[in-house]
Design a protein around this motif. Structure first.
Motif, PDB file in Angstrom:
ATOM      1  N   GLY A  26       0.808  -1.211   0.000  1.00 56.75           N
ATOM      2  CA  GLY A  26       0.000   0.000   0.000  1.00 56.75           C
ATOM      3  C   GLY A  26       0.840   1.259   0.000  1.00 56.75           C
ATOM      4  O   GLY A  26       0.533   2.227  -0.709  1.00 56.75           O
ATOM      5  N   VAL A  27       1.938   1.260   0.769  1.00 57.29           N
ATOM      6  CA  VAL A  27       2.813   2.427   0.807  1.00 57.29           C
ATOM      7  C   VAL A  27       3.465   2.658  -0.553  1.00 57.29           C
ATOM      8  O   VAL A  27       3.522   3.794  -1.045  1.00 57.29           O
ATOM      9  CB  VAL A  27       3.896   2.263   1.895  1.00 57.29           C
ATOM     10  CG1 VAL A  27       4.908   3.403   1.820  1.00 57.29           C
ATOM     11  CG2 VAL A  27       3.254   2.236   3.276  1.00 57.29           C
ATOM     12  N   VAL A  28       3.950   1.588  -1.173  1.00 59.62           N
ATOM     13  CA  VAL A  28       4.588   1.723  -2.487  1.00 59.62           C
ATOM     14  C   VAL A  28       3.586   2.218  -3.524  1.00 59.62           C
ATOM     15  O   VAL A  28       3.910   3.079  -4.352  1.00 59.62           O
ATOM     16  CB  VAL A  28       5.201   0.375  -2.933  1.00 59.62           C
ATOM     17  CG1 VAL A  28       5.696   0.466  -4.381  1.00 59.62           C
ATOM     18  CG2 VAL A  28       6.359   0.001  -2.026  1.00 59.62           C
ATOM     19  N   ALA A  29       2.360   1.690  -3.495  1.00 63.00           N
ATOM     20  CA  ALA A  29       1.337   2.106  -4.457  1.00 63.00           C
ATOM     21  C   ALA A  29       1.066   3.604  -4.344  1.00 63.00           C
ATOM     22  O   ALA A  29       1.034   4.325  -5.353  1.00 63.00           O
ATOM     23  CB  ALA A  29       0.055   1.311  -4.239  1.00 63.00           C
ATOM     24  N   ILE A  30       0.867   4.083  -3.122  1.00 66.53           N
ATOM     25  CA  ILE A  30       0.603   5.516  -2.925  1.00 66.53           C
ATOM     26  C   ILE A  30       1.815   6.343  -3.312  1.00 66.53           C
ATOM     27  O   ILE A  30       1.692   7.402  -3.939  1.00 66.53           O
ATOM     28  CB  ILE A  30       0.189   5.788  -1.465  1.00 66.53           C
ATOM     29  CG1 ILE A  30      -1.166   5.142  -1.163  1.00 66.53           C
ATOM     30  CG2 ILE A  30       0.123   7.287  -1.192  1.00 66.53           C
ATOM     31  CD1 ILE A  30      -1.608   5.256   0.273  1.00 66.53           C
ATOM     32  N   VAL A 167       4.065   5.859 -16.165  1.00 62.15           N
ATOM     33  CA  VAL A 167       3.721   4.485 -16.545  1.00 62.15           C
ATOM     34  C   VAL A 167       3.692   3.592 -15.307  1.00 62.15           C
ATOM     35  O   VAL A 167       2.814   2.721 -15.167  1.00 62.15           O
ATOM     36  CB  VAL A 167       4.719   3.941 -17.585  1.00 62.15           C
ATOM     37  CG1 VAL A 167       4.424   2.474 -17.892  1.00 62.15           C
ATOM     38  CG2 VAL A 167       4.651   4.752 -18.873  1.00 62.15           C
ATOM     39  N   THR A 168       4.645   3.805 -14.392  1.00 63.13           N
ATOM     40  CA  THR A 168       4.675   3.024 -13.149  1.00 63.13           C
ATOM     41  C   THR A 168       3.416   3.273 -12.322  1.00 63.13           C
ATOM     42  O   THR A 168       2.818   2.338 -11.783  1.00 63.13           O
ATOM     43  CB  THR A 168       5.917   3.391 -12.311  1.00 63.13           C
ATOM     44  OG1 THR A 168       7.095   3.196 -13.095  1.00 63.13           O
ATOM     45  CG2 THR A 168       5.993   2.526 -11.068  1.00 63.13           C
ATOM     46  N   ALA A 169       3.008   4.538 -12.229  1.00 61.81           N
ATOM     47  CA  ALA A 169       1.792   4.872 -11.484  1.00 61.81           C
ATOM     48  C   ALA A 169       0.572   4.218 -12.119  1.00 61.81           C
ATOM     49  O   ALA A 169      -0.307   3.700 -11.410  1.00 61.81           O
ATOM     50  CB  ALA A 169       1.617   6.385 -11.433  1.00 61.81           C
ATOM     51  N   PRO A 174      -4.297  -0.185 -10.598  1.00 62.99           N
ATOM     52  CA  PRO A 174      -5.209  -1.310 -10.320  1.00 62.99           C
ATOM     53  C   PRO A 174      -4.762  -2.156  -9.142  1.00 62.99           C
ATOM     54  O   PRO A 174      -5.595  -2.711  -8.412  1.00 62.99           O
ATOM     55  CB  PRO A 174      -5.179  -2.121 -11.630  1.00 62.99           C
ATOM     56  CG  PRO A 174      -3.923  -1.704 -12.326  1.00 62.99           C
ATOM     57  CD  PRO A 174      -3.690  -0.282 -11.940  1.00 62.99           C
ATOM     58  N   VAL A 175      -3.441  -2.245  -8.948  1.00 62.27           N
ATOM     59  CA  VAL A 175      -2.926  -2.979  -7.786  1.00 62.27           C
ATOM     60  C   VAL A 175      -3.385  -2.288  -6.497  1.00 62.27           C
ATOM     61  O   VAL A 175      -3.804  -2.945  -5.532  1.00 62.27           O
ATOM     62  CB  VAL A 175      -1.384  -3.056  -7.827  1.00 62.27           C
ATOM     63  CG1 VAL A 175      -0.855  -3.716  -6.560  1.00 62.27           C
ATOM     64  CG2 VAL A 175      -0.922  -3.813  -9.057  1.00 62.27           C
ATOM     65  N   ALA A 176      -3.318  -0.961  -6.497  1.00 62.23           N
ATOM     66  CA  ALA A 176      -3.730  -0.193  -5.326  1.00 62.23           C
ATOM     67  C   ALA A 176      -5.207  -0.396  -5.020  1.00 62.23           C
ATOM     68  O   ALA A 176      -5.601  -0.592  -3.863  1.00 62.23           O
ATOM     69  CB  ALA A 176      -3.430   1.293  -5.549  1.00 62.23           C
ATOM     70  N   VAL A 181      -8.999  -2.710  -1.139  1.00 62.31           N
ATOM     71  CA  VAL A 181     -10.294  -3.333  -0.872  1.00 62.31           C
ATOM     72  C   VAL A 181     -10.195  -4.227   0.360  1.00 62.31           C
ATOM     73  O   VAL A 181     -11.097  -4.265   1.201  1.00 62.31           O
ATOM     74  CB  VAL A 181     -10.771  -4.145  -2.094  1.00 62.31           C
ATOM     75  CG1 VAL A 181     -11.953  -5.041  -1.721  1.00 62.31           C
ATOM     76  CG2 VAL A 181     -11.181  -3.214  -3.224  1.00 62.31           C
ATOM     77  N   SER A 182      -9.078  -4.940   0.466  1.00 61.75           N
ATOM     78  CA  SER A 182      -8.895  -5.846   1.607  1.00 61.75           C
ATOM     79  C   SER A 182      -8.051  -5.231   2.727  1.00 61.75           C
ATOM     80  O   SER A 182      -7.960  -5.795   3.812  1.00 61.75           O
ATOM     81  CB  SER A 182      -8.226  -7.146   1.135  1.00 61.75           C
ATOM     82  OG  SER A 182      -6.999  -6.878   0.480  1.00 61.75           O
TER      83      SER A 182
END
Length: 272
Positions: A26-30, A167-169, A174-176, A181-182
């Motif tokens: 979650g931290v990496v996604a944000i 592109v990375t973001a 979708p991963v984020a 969700v969980s």
């Protein structure tokens, strides 16, 4: 240079504070999304007209960004900030040593290896998964150095970095969504992750650019040696992660190894 390092490691410590709620993923996604939101409007990268030979290293950076950040943060979650960042630091150090044939660099490589052994203190209680994740982050950082050099030769300024960040973001979006969700994020966790993105990505980008306009590359490389020390201090002050004597000694050996490679490497350069 010192502000860049301090910001980077403090940001990582703040991100680690959000692990109990949203985890390293979650931290990496944000962080990836925040980096793109800030960097893209500033740089205004041009996606149209990019050729295949330009896209290849950019896509390589996308993979490297993801692997480097996720493996590092997962390592921090297991073995602590100071140890994880110090092991990750072996990546660019290896690249620097591999490009040289000087006896001093070979000695520096041996010194760094001794530092790793002292730092990790291999034994039954060693978190081998955490150490492996940190070394994976090191390999990714070393690859980042090589890929970034290639991107810099094919695209001007921060164009390549901005395209890769966007592109990375997009890949992480979708991963984020699926992850959150969980793992329902709290406002505090999101704020910590956003601060991590700003302090560990945006602030160092700006500070490093300003520094490189004023100091030679070898001086800049030498000052990056302070990163493991800042990481250890940030881990101690922010995360209350104390280090043992062997860990401080190991960090010191690896830092000295990088100083020798960076500082003495400048003497080997021909006089213009």
């Amino acid at each position: 240079m010192l502000a860049s390092s301090a910001s980077n490691q403090t940001g990582a410590a703040l991100g680690a504070m959000a692990f109990p709620t949203i985890g390293p993923v979650g931290v990496v996604a944000i962080r990836q999304v925040v980096t793109a939101i800030v960097l893209v409007p500033i740089v205004r990268p041009k996606f149209r007209g990019l050729h295949k030979f330009q896209w290849l290293p950019i896509l390589g950076l996308v993979v490297v960004f993801s692997v480097m950040n996720l493996s590092l943060y997962a390592a921090i979650d297991r073995i602590g900030l100071g140890l994880a960042v110090t092991l990750e630091f072996l990546g660019p150090l290896t690249v620097a040593i591999a490009s040289s044939r000087r006896a001093l660099d070979v000695a520096s490589a041996v010194l760094a290896c001794v530092g790793v052994v002292v730092l990790t203190a291999p034994g039954p209680t060693t978190d081998l998964v955490g150490v492996t994740l940190a070394l994976l982050a090191a390999a990714a950082w070393g690859s980042y150095v090589l890929l970034n050099r290639s991107v810099g030769q094919r695209l001007p300024g921060l164009q390549g970095t901005a395209v890769a960040s966007s592109v990375t973001a997009a890949a992480w979006a979708p991963v984020a969504v699926a992850w959150f969700v969980s793992h329902v994020p709290s406002a505090t966790a999101v704020a910590l992750a956003v601060a991590c993105g700003l302090m560990s990505s945006i602030a160092p980008y700006v500070a490093d650019l300003l520094a490189l306009r004023r100091v030679p590359n070898h001086v800049f490389g030498t000052f990056t040696s302070v990163n493991p020390i800042w990481a250890a201090l940030a881990g101690w002050l922010v995360l209350h992660q104390a280090l043992g004597v062997n860990e401080w000694v190991g960090i010191g050996l690896i830092v000295v190894s990088n100083v020798l490679v960076s500082a003495c490497g400048a003497r080997a350069l021909p006089t213009p």
